[in-house]
Design a protein around this motif. Structure first.
Motif, PDB file in Angstrom:
ATOM      1  N   LEU A  71      10.886  10.473 -15.791  1.00  0.00           N
ATOM      2  CA  LEU A  71       9.674  10.235 -15.163  1.00  0.00           C
ATOM      3  C   LEU A  71       9.651  10.104 -13.940  1.00  0.00           C
ATOM      4  O   LEU A  71      10.306   9.582 -13.552  1.00  0.00           O
ATOM      5  N   ASN A  72       8.316  10.962 -13.485  1.00  0.00           N
ATOM      6  CA  ASN A  72       8.488  10.993 -12.019  1.00  0.00           C
ATOM      7  C   ASN A  72       7.119  10.525 -11.780  1.00  0.00           C
ATOM      8  O   ASN A  72       5.992  10.972 -12.465  1.00  0.00           O
ATOM      9  N   ALA A  73       6.814   9.784 -10.359  1.00  0.00           N
ATOM     10  CA  ALA A  73       5.228   9.367 -10.183  1.00  0.00           C
ATOM     11  C   ALA A  73       5.152   9.674  -8.543  1.00  0.00           C
ATOM     12  O   ALA A  73       5.771   9.735  -7.953  1.00  0.00           O
ATOM     13  N   THR A  74       3.657   9.111  -8.038  1.00  0.00           N
ATOM     14  CA  THR A  74       3.678   9.390  -6.656  1.00  0.00           C
ATOM     15  C   THR A  74       2.783   8.110  -6.367  1.00  0.00           C
ATOM     16  O   THR A  74       2.710   7.660  -7.040  1.00  0.00           O
ATOM     17  N   GLY A  75       3.504   7.796  -5.229  1.00  0.00           N
ATOM     18  CA  GLY A  75       2.041   6.190  -5.015  1.00  0.00           C
ATOM     19  C   GLY A  75       2.918   6.650  -3.040  1.00  0.00           C
ATOM     20  O   GLY A  75       3.179   7.499  -2.649  1.00  0.00           O
ATOM     21  N   TYR A  76       2.403   4.870  -2.862  1.00  0.00           N
ATOM     22  CA  TYR A  76       1.956   4.868  -1.633  1.00  0.00           C
ATOM     23  C   TYR A  76       2.934   3.249  -1.707  1.00  0.00           C
ATOM     24  O   TYR A  76       3.343   2.104  -2.084  1.00  0.00           O
ATOM     25  N   VAL A  77       3.384   3.438   0.110  1.00  0.00           N
ATOM     26  CA  VAL A  77       4.538   2.212   0.026  1.00  0.00           C
ATOM     27  C   VAL A  77       3.259   1.048   0.587  1.00  0.00           C
ATOM     28  O   VAL A  77       2.123   0.843   1.387  1.00  0.00           O
ATOM     29  N   VAL A  78       3.360  -0.405   0.440  1.00  0.00           N
ATOM     30  CA  VAL A  78       2.096  -0.854   0.280  1.00  0.00           C
ATOM     31  C   VAL A  78       3.500  -2.412   0.859  1.00  0.00           C
ATOM     32  O   VAL A  78       4.572  -2.576   0.413  1.00  0.00           O
ATOM     33  N   ALA A  79       2.899  -2.932   1.605  1.00  0.00           N
ATOM     34  CA  ALA A  79       2.904  -4.224   2.176  1.00  0.00           C
ATOM     35  C   ALA A  79       2.787  -5.510   1.550  1.00  0.00           C
ATOM     36  O   ALA A  79       1.140  -5.551   1.188  1.00  0.00           O
ATOM     37  N   GLN A  80       3.491  -6.155   0.237  1.00  0.00           N
ATOM     38  CA  GLN A  80       2.550  -6.984  -0.665  1.00  0.00           C
ATOM     39  C   GLN A  80       2.429  -8.690   0.066  1.00  0.00           C
ATOM     40  O   GLN A  80       1.360  -9.079   0.240  1.00  0.00           O
ATOM     41  N   ARG A  81       2.579  -8.765   1.001  1.00  0.00           N
ATOM     42  CA  ARG A  81       2.594  -9.359   2.273  1.00  0.00           C
ATOM     43  C   ARG A  81       1.856  -9.455   3.860  1.00  0.00           C
ATOM     44  O   ARG A  81       2.860  -8.643   4.426  1.00  0.00           O
ATOM     45  N   ALA A 238     -10.836  -9.808  14.046  1.00  0.00           N
ATOM     46  CA  ALA A 238      -9.703  -9.867  13.201  1.00  0.00           C
ATOM     47  C   ALA A 238      -9.159  -9.220  14.990  1.00  0.00           C
ATOM     48  O   ALA A 238      -9.345  -8.385  15.293  1.00  0.00           O
ATOM     49  N   VAL A 239      -7.545 -10.243  15.434  1.00  0.00           N
ATOM     50  CA  VAL A 239      -6.941  -9.264  16.810  1.00  0.00           C
ATOM     51  C   VAL A 239      -6.470  -8.320  16.717  1.00  0.00           C
ATOM     52  O   VAL A 239      -6.566  -7.169  16.700  1.00  0.00           O
ATOM     53  N   VAL A 240      -5.306  -9.042  15.440  1.00  0.00           N
ATOM     54  CA  VAL A 240      -3.824  -7.573  15.240  1.00  0.00           C
ATOM     55  C   VAL A 240      -3.975  -8.208  13.836  1.00  0.00           C
ATOM     56  O   VAL A 240      -4.446  -9.137  13.060  1.00  0.00           O
ATOM     57  N   THR A 241      -2.817  -6.667  13.327  1.00  0.00           N
ATOM     58  CA  THR A 241      -3.008  -7.256  11.845  1.00  0.00           C
ATOM     59  C   THR A 241      -1.162  -7.220  11.510  1.00  0.00           C
ATOM     60  O   THR A 241      -0.624  -6.115  11.913  1.00  0.00           O
ATOM     61  N   ILE A 242      -0.450  -7.633  10.887  1.00  0.00           N
ATOM     62  CA  ILE A 242       1.296  -7.693  11.040  1.00  0.00           C
ATOM     63  C   ILE A 242       1.160  -7.589   9.258  1.00  0.00           C
ATOM     64  O   ILE A 242       0.853  -7.918   8.090  1.00  0.00           O
ATOM     65  N   ALA A 243       2.654  -7.320   9.165  1.00  0.00           N
ATOM     66  CA  ALA A 243       3.174  -7.169   7.677  1.00  0.00           C
ATOM     67  C   ALA A 243       4.454  -7.548   7.244  1.00  0.00           C
ATOM     68  O   ALA A 243       5.776  -7.855   8.619  1.00  0.00           O
ATOM     69  N   ASP A 308      15.498   0.318   4.206  1.00  0.00           N
ATOM     70  CA  ASP A 308      15.794   1.036   5.507  1.00  0.00           C
ATOM     71  C   ASP A 308      14.120   0.849   6.651  1.00  0.00           C
ATOM     72  O   ASP A 308      13.046   1.118   5.880  1.00  0.00           O
ATOM     73  N   ALA A 309      14.547   1.177   7.956  1.00  0.00           N
ATOM     74  CA  ALA A 309      13.804   0.350   9.107  1.00  0.00           C
ATOM     75  C   ALA A 309      12.850   1.970   8.565  1.00  0.00           C
ATOM     76  O   ALA A 309      11.863   1.758   9.616  1.00  0.00           O
ATOM     77  N   ARG A 310      13.164   3.098   8.517  1.00  0.00           N
ATOM     78  CA  ARG A 310      12.583   4.057   8.326  1.00  0.00           C
ATOM     79  C   ARG A 310      11.144   4.328   7.813  1.00  0.00           C
ATOM     80  O   ARG A 310       9.523   4.609   7.754  1.00  0.00           O
ATOM     81  N   VAL A 311      11.098   2.922   6.787  1.00  0.00           N
ATOM     82  CA  VAL A 311       9.809   2.738   5.611  1.00  0.00           C
ATOM     83  C   VAL A 311       8.724   1.868   6.401  1.00  0.00           C
ATOM     84  O   VAL A 311       9.174   1.211   7.014  1.00  0.00           O
ATOM     85  N   LEU A 312       7.819   2.730   5.831  1.00  0.00           N
ATOM     86  CA  LEU A 312       6.728   2.372   7.040  1.00  0.00           C
ATOM     87  C   LEU A 312       5.826   2.429   5.818  1.00  0.00           C
ATOM     88  O   LEU A 312       5.763   2.680   4.640  1.00  0.00           O
ATOM     89  N   PRO A 313       4.419   0.665   6.153  1.00  0.00           N
ATOM     90  CA  PRO A 313       3.819   1.064   5.125  1.00  0.00           C
ATOM     91  C   PRO A 313       2.652   2.556   4.490  1.00  0.00           C
ATOM     92  O   PRO A 313       2.630   2.696   6.058  1.00  0.00           O
ATOM     93  N   ASP A 314       2.175   2.077   4.217  1.00  0.00           N
ATOM     94  CA  ASP A 314       1.379   3.528   3.838  1.00  0.00           C
ATOM     95  C   ASP A 314       1.909   4.868   3.445  1.00  0.00           C
ATOM     96  O   ASP A 314       0.654   6.167   3.802  1.00  0.00           O
TER      97      ASP A 314
END
Length: 404
Positions: A71-81, A238-243, A308-314
């Motif tokens: 099965l194939n599906a689409t989505g988005y990269v999300v940081a759980q913390r 908020a001053v900054v947002t970190i993940a 992989d360092a190229r993977v980014l949130p969203d």
């Protein structure tokens, strides 16, 4: 009645007039004959030169893991913390030590509010501790003197050198000195508590990273007023947002009709729209136990088994849910082409590679079948080859592309 004389009437037979119409038609037949000859010549030339309308396809890079896909599906990269950082205190931002993309460590100070007033309060509380400690030392000296005096008065009373009232006075002084010691110790504890309160207030003006992560956004600048618990005008929360990049996952929506194909700990293959050539192994970590009524889908979270360092949130991502884990030998891309592009010449598989207006016959070796594609060796990815080549197509033949 006399009949009219028609002997003088005659028809003029002018040779030029009689031949005018046939003369106009003489050029038609040669022109038609020439057109037919040209058409025949064009067809003959086309047959002689081997020109034919053909469709082409491109040799591609495919992954053997496609044959394991259920099965194939689409989505988005999300940081759980993920956290939006602010201070509990309210004040003006005095210093900011990070930018977007900055890596931070747990408990690292990344920003500071103006805190001179709080620092002064802390200094005063620490001075009060010293005063209380000095009072305790003085009280201890008085206690020692009262104990010595009480001991002497007891000896003198035993020898009848003093009265009982003098002895009672010495005993009262000793009790008072002991009580003062307890008071001084309590004063020290109170002063330390006040200092701790001042220290907490000072710490609240410092913004620290709660975990190792990367700064995603910077929401305030030096000089902005920070009011995290209100919505005052011209202020920031908020001053900054970190993940935490080690907690990245892909959240994909799966139709409820396909839930039978998904299970926890199922292997998956993750690709990113930004880097389509990058395939990362993943595993189904959990399935949110509720259905979205509006879309009739279930949210499935897939964690990265390799990072992989190229993977980014969203980032947009595609997830292929696999029937089994991909062996290491099947992790590499292979050259593939549609099966209909493979022809047989002299009992051997060949491809007709487009080379300008001609085709070049290339002998190839077939491998595994990858869905609608076939693994192939002998050509390189990006080559354009003829799709469903005709049996009359030969090496060096001139072709024209079908515009359909």
């Amino acid at each position: 009645m006399t009949a009219p004389d028609i002997s003088k009437l005659k028809i003029e037979r002018n040779p030029a007039t009689a031949s005018a119409r046939p003369a106009r038609r003489r050029w038609v037949r040669p022109v038609l004959a020439g057109a037919v000859l040209l058409a025949v010549a064009a067809i003959a030339s086309k047959q002689i030169n081997g020109s034919a309308n053909v469709e082409t396809v491109t040799v591609a890079q495919s992954y053997p893991s496609q044959s394991y896909t259920l099965l194939n599906a689409t989505g988005y990269v999300v940081a759980q913390r993920k956290a939006s950082l602010s201070s509990k205190a309210t004040g003006r931002l005095e210093w900011l030590g990070v930018l977007e993309g900055s890596a931070v460590k747990k408990d690292e100070i990344i920003a500071r509010l103006e805190n001179r007033d709080v620092s002064a309060t802390l200094g005063q509380a620490q001075a009060n501790i010293k005063v209380a400690q000095a009072n305790l030392e003085q009280g201890q000296a008085e206690l020692a003197d009262a104990q010595a005096n009480f001991k002497r008065t007891g000896e003198l009373l035993a020898q009848k050198f003093i009265t009982a009232s003098a002895y009672d006075a010495a005993q009262a002084r000793l009790s008072k000195a002991r009580a003062n010691i307890a008071g001084y110790q309590a004063a020290i504890a109170a002063a330390k508590a006040s200092a701790q309160v001042a220290q907490v207030a000072l710490d609240q003006t410092l913004i620290r990273a709660p975990f190792d992560g990367v700064v995603l956004t910077k929401n305030a600048n030096v000089g902005d007023n920070i009011t995290p618990f209100s919505s005052a005008a011209d202020s920031k929360g908020a001053v900054v947002t970190i993940a935490d990049m080690s907690t990245l996952e892909v959240e994909a929506d799966v139709s409820e009709s396909n839930l039978s194909k998904i299970r926890v700990d199922q292997p998956a293959d993750i690709t990113l729209d930004a880097f389509p050539e990058l395939h990362l192994a993943g595993t189904v970590s959990r399935m949110v136990p509720t259905i979205d009524r509006s879309k009739a889908t279930l949210l499935v979270k897939v964690r990265f088994s390799e990072h992989d360092a190229r993977v980014l949130p969203d980032m947009s991502a595609k997830v292929a849910f696999l029937s089994k884990a991909v062996p290491p030998e099947d992790r590499q891309a292979v050259t593939s082409v549609q099966a209909a592009a493979i022809a047989t010449r002299d009992g051997k598989p060949v491809l007709f590679v487009l080379d300008g207006e001609k085709v070049r016959q290339v002998a190839v070796t077939q491998g595994r079948k990858l869905g609608e594609l076939v693994e192939i060796r002998g050509v390189k990815a990006g080559d354009k080859v003829v799709l469903t080549p005709d049996a009359k197509l030969h090496d060096g033949a001139t072709v024209s592309l079908n515009k359909k």
